[in-house]
Design a protein around this motif. Structure first.
Motif, PDB file in Angstrom:
ATOM      1  N   SER A 104      26.387   7.957   7.240  1.00 25.21           N
ATOM      2  CA  SER A 104      25.949   6.788   7.908  1.00 25.21           C
ATOM      3  C   SER A 104      24.444   6.962   8.014  1.00 25.21           C
ATOM      4  O   SER A 104      23.779   7.907   8.381  1.00 25.21           O
ATOM      5  CB  SER A 104      26.641   6.678   9.202  1.00 25.21           C
ATOM      6  OG  SER A 104      26.115   5.820   9.834  1.00 25.21           O
ATOM      7  N   SER A 105      23.672   5.890   8.265  1.00 23.48           N
ATOM      8  CA  SER A 105      22.367   5.831   8.375  1.00 23.48           C
ATOM      9  C   SER A 105      22.219   6.046   9.823  1.00 23.48           C
ATOM     10  O   SER A 105      20.699   6.237  10.318  1.00 23.48           O
ATOM     11  CB  SER A 105      21.741   4.325   8.193  1.00 23.48           C
ATOM     12  OG  SER A 105      22.136   3.187   8.742  1.00 23.48           O
ATOM     13  N   MET A 106      23.176   5.674  10.579  1.00 29.95           N
ATOM     14  CA  MET A 106      22.965   6.124  12.096  1.00 29.95           C
ATOM     15  C   MET A 106      23.517   7.362  12.380  1.00 29.95           C
ATOM     16  O   MET A 106      24.562   7.695  12.095  1.00 29.95           O
ATOM     17  CB  MET A 106      24.029   4.938  12.756  1.00 29.95           C
ATOM     18  CG  MET A 106      23.536   3.681  12.950  1.00 29.95           C
ATOM     19  SD  MET A 106      24.575   2.472  14.010  1.00 29.95           S
ATOM     20  CE  MET A 106      23.963   0.994  13.707  1.00 29.95           C
ATOM     21  N   ARG A 107      22.503   8.312  13.199  1.00 28.23           N
ATOM     22  CA  ARG A 107      22.956   9.540  13.750  1.00 28.23           C
ATOM     23  C   ARG A 107      23.720   9.342  14.985  1.00 28.23           C
ATOM     24  O   ARG A 107      23.183   8.563  16.076  1.00 28.23           O
ATOM     25  CB  ARG A 107      21.917  10.351  13.758  1.00 28.23           C
ATOM     26  CG  ARG A 107      22.353  11.906  14.291  1.00 28.23           C
ATOM     27  CD  ARG A 107      21.139  12.667  14.009  1.00 28.23           C
ATOM     28  NE  ARG A 107      21.603  14.181  14.154  1.00 28.23           N
ATOM     29  CZ  ARG A 107      20.739  15.043  14.641  1.00 28.23           C
ATOM     30  NH1 ARG A 107      19.521  14.949  14.763  1.00 28.23           N
ATOM     31  NH2 ARG A 107      21.177  16.358  14.807  1.00 28.23           N
ATOM     32  N   ILE A 108      25.040   9.747  15.312  1.00 26.98           N
ATOM     33  CA  ILE A 108      25.703   9.471  16.554  1.00 26.98           C
ATOM     34  C   ILE A 108      25.783  10.788  17.158  1.00 26.98           C
ATOM     35  O   ILE A 108      26.155  11.953  16.458  1.00 26.98           O
ATOM     36  CB  ILE A 108      26.929   8.591  16.460  1.00 26.98           C
ATOM     37  CG1 ILE A 108      28.060   9.480  15.882  1.00 26.98           C
ATOM     38  CG2 ILE A 108      26.670   7.374  15.563  1.00 26.98           C
ATOM     39  CD1 ILE A 108      29.409   8.869  15.783  1.00 26.98           C
ATOM     40  N   PHE A 109      25.948  10.903  18.443  1.00 23.39           N
ATOM     41  CA  PHE A 109      26.360  11.863  19.309  1.00 23.39           C
ATOM     42  C   PHE A 109      27.376  11.559  20.495  1.00 23.39           C
ATOM     43  O   PHE A 109      27.216  10.318  21.194  1.00 23.39           O
ATOM     44  CB  PHE A 109      24.990  12.117  20.002  1.00 23.39           C
ATOM     45  CG  PHE A 109      23.818  12.524  19.373  1.00 23.39           C
ATOM     46  CD1 PHE A 109      23.596  13.978  19.036  1.00 23.39           C
ATOM     47  CD2 PHE A 109      23.055  11.414  18.840  1.00 23.39           C
ATOM     48  CE1 PHE A 109      22.520  14.435  18.032  1.00 23.39           C
ATOM     49  CE2 PHE A 109      21.918  12.024  18.092  1.00 23.39           C
ATOM     50  CZ  PHE A 109      21.654  13.361  17.609  1.00 23.39           C
ATOM     51  N   ILE A 110      28.501  12.266  20.391  1.00 25.23           N
ATOM     52  CA  ILE A 110      29.478  12.119  21.405  1.00 25.23           C
ATOM     53  C   ILE A 110      29.845  13.280  22.030  1.00 25.23           C
ATOM     54  O   ILE A 110      29.405  14.472  21.562  1.00 25.23           O
ATOM     55  CB  ILE A 110      30.848  11.745  20.687  1.00 25.23           C
ATOM     56  CG1 ILE A 110      31.521  12.342  19.706  1.00 25.23           C
ATOM     57  CG2 ILE A 110      30.443  10.128  19.859  1.00 25.23           C
ATOM     58  CD1 ILE A 110      32.910  11.970  19.363  1.00 25.23           C
ATOM     59  N   SER A 111      30.329  13.208  23.345  1.00 28.58           N
ATOM     60  CA  SER A 111      30.442  14.552  24.062  1.00 28.58           C
ATOM     61  C   SER A 111      31.838  14.396  24.680  1.00 28.58           C
ATOM     62  O   SER A 111      32.739  13.474  24.827  1.00 28.58           O
ATOM     63  CB  SER A 111      29.554  14.660  25.094  1.00 28.58           C
ATOM     64  OG  SER A 111      29.728  13.541  26.124  1.00 28.58           O
ATOM     65  N   ALA A 112      32.327  15.791  25.038  1.00 28.64           N
ATOM     66  CA  ALA A 112      33.484  16.067  25.218  1.00 28.64           C
ATOM     67  C   ALA A 112      33.575  17.337  26.457  1.00 28.64           C
ATOM     68  O   ALA A 112      32.715  18.035  26.036  1.00 28.64           O
ATOM     69  CB  ALA A 112      34.658  16.203  24.325  1.00 28.64           C
ATOM     70  N   THR A 113      34.563  17.561  27.189  1.00 26.75           N
ATOM     71  CA  THR A 113      34.469  18.250  28.268  1.00 26.75           C
ATOM     72  C   THR A 113      35.383  19.488  27.821  1.00 26.75           C
ATOM     73  O   THR A 113      36.652  19.329  27.643  1.00 26.75           O
ATOM     74  CB  THR A 113      34.747  17.893  29.755  1.00 26.75           C
ATOM     75  OG1 THR A 113      33.806  16.961  30.041  1.00 26.75           O
ATOM     76  CG2 THR A 113      34.698  19.026  30.626  1.00 26.75           C
TER      77      THR A 113
END
Length: 290
Positions: A104-113
Motif C-alpha cells: 500500500s502507498s499508505m503506511r499504517i501503524f496500529i497498536s495493541a496492549t
C-alpha cells in the motif's frame, strides 16, 4: 507528509469512515495512518483501498453480526469476556484484501496492549494480519484477548501513551487527529453507572491523544523560540525536533452515551458517516486545505 490518527470508540467508529472519505476525496494526500481499536480496523481498510466497501459494510451491520453475548453460563468461571466476537473475526479474516496491505502507498501503524509483558506494541503494514487488528480492538472484559505468537493482547487504547509519536517519527508534517468524544467538557456529573462508564471510556480513549498533541505543540513553540533567538532552523530539523501541525477533528455534536459504543445499526452508521464528512470538510475549509 500528511497523516491521520483514528482513535477508538466502538460503534462510534462510523464517524471516522466519514472523516476518511472527506480526507481522501477532498483533502491533501495521506501518506500515514495510525489507529487503535476501531480506528485500527478503519486504518487497515483505508490502506487497502476499501473505504467505499467499508462504508457499505457499516451501513449494513447490526450488533449481532459483530458480537453476541455469551450464553454458556455453566462455563462462567472460565470466561475471559462476556461477548463472543466471531462475526468480527470472520469479517476481518475473509473480507479485507490483506495482500494489498504490504504494498500500500499508505503506511499504517496500529497498536495493541501486550498483557503478558504489560507493554504497548506498534505494528505496521508487513506485520499486520487480521489477528493483529482483532487484538487492537479487543476491549477487555467485553471481548476475549487475542494470542499473537506466545503473548496475549487486548485493546491498544489501554496502554497507548504517545499515539501520535509513530506518525511523527515516520515523517508526518501534518496530523489530523480524529476524536470520537465531544471537544467541550460535560459540566454535569454522571448520574448513573452507565454515564460513569461512558466518561471513563472517553478519558481512556481521548486523554492520551490530547496529551500527545500538547507535547507536539510544546515542541513547536520551543523550535519557534530557538529560531527567534538566532539559531538556524536547519540545525534542528531532524525528525524529533521539527515543527508538526496537529489538527483536531471533533464531532460537532455529542455522539451519545455508553450505548453508542456498543450498539451497531445501519441507520446510526449513515448518520455518523455524514456527520464525519461534514465536520472534516468544515475543518479542511477552516485551514484552507480544500
Amino acid at each position: 507528509m500528511n497523516a491521520v490518527f483514528l482513535s477508538g470508540g466502538g460503534a462510534r467508529g462510523a464517524y471516522e469512515v466519514g472523516v476518511l472519505k472527506a480526507l481522501l476525496e477532498r483533502g491533501p494526500p495521506l501518506g500515514l495512518v495510525g489507529g487503535v481499536s476501531i480506528g485500527a480496523i478503519n486504518a487497515v481498510l483505508a490502506a487497502t483501498g476499501q473505504i467505499e466497501e467499508l462504508a457499505r459494510v457499516w451501513q449494513g451491520l447490526s450488533t449481532l453480526q459483530v458480537y453476541r453475548p455469551r450464553l454458556d453460563l455453566w462455563k462462567l468461571l472460565g470466561w475471559t469476556s462476556v461477548m463472543k466476537n466471531h462475526g468480527l473475526h470472520r469479517r476481518l479474516r475473509d473480507q479485507v484484501h490483506w495482500s494489498r496491505l504490504a504494498s500500500s502507498s499508505m503506511r499504517i501503524f496500529i497498536s495493541a496492549t501486550n498483557i503478558t509483558l504489560r507493554t504497548n506494541e506498534i505494528f505496521t503494514n508487513s506485520q499486520i494480519t487480521y489477528r493483529h487488528v482483532l487484538a487492537s480492538s479487543a476491549i477487555p472484559i467485553l471481548f476475549p484477548p487475542v494470542r499473537l505468537g506466545k503473548y496475549w493482547y487486548i485493546d491498544g487504547a489501554f496502554s497507548l501513551l504517545r499515539p501520535l509519536k509513530p506518525l511523527v517519527k515516520a515523517g508526518a508534517e501534518r496530523i489530523f487527529a480524529v476524536f470520537l468524544a465531544p471537544r467541550r467538557p460535560r459540566l454535569q456529573p454522571p448520574r448513573n453507572l452507565f454515564q460513569m462508564a461512558d466518561r471513563v471510556l472517553e478519558i481512556i480513549i481521548s486523554s492520551s491523544i490530547a496529551a500527545d498533541r500538547q507535547q507536539i505543540e510544546n515542541t513547536n513553540q520551543e523550535i519557534e523560540r530557538l529560531a527567534a533567538s538566532g539559531f538556524d532552523p536547519a540545525n534542528f530539523q531532524h525528525k524529533p525536533y521539527r515543527p508538526v501541525q496537529v489538527i483536531g477533528i471533533y464531532p460537532s455534536r455529542d455522539l451519545g452515551s455508553v450505548g453508542s459504543y456498543l450498539i451497531v445499526s445501519g441507520e446510526r452508521a449513515r448518520e455518523l458517516m455524514q456527520l464525519g464528512m461534514t465536520d472534516c470538510l468544515r475543518v479542511l475549509e477552516r485551514y484552507g486545505l480544500v
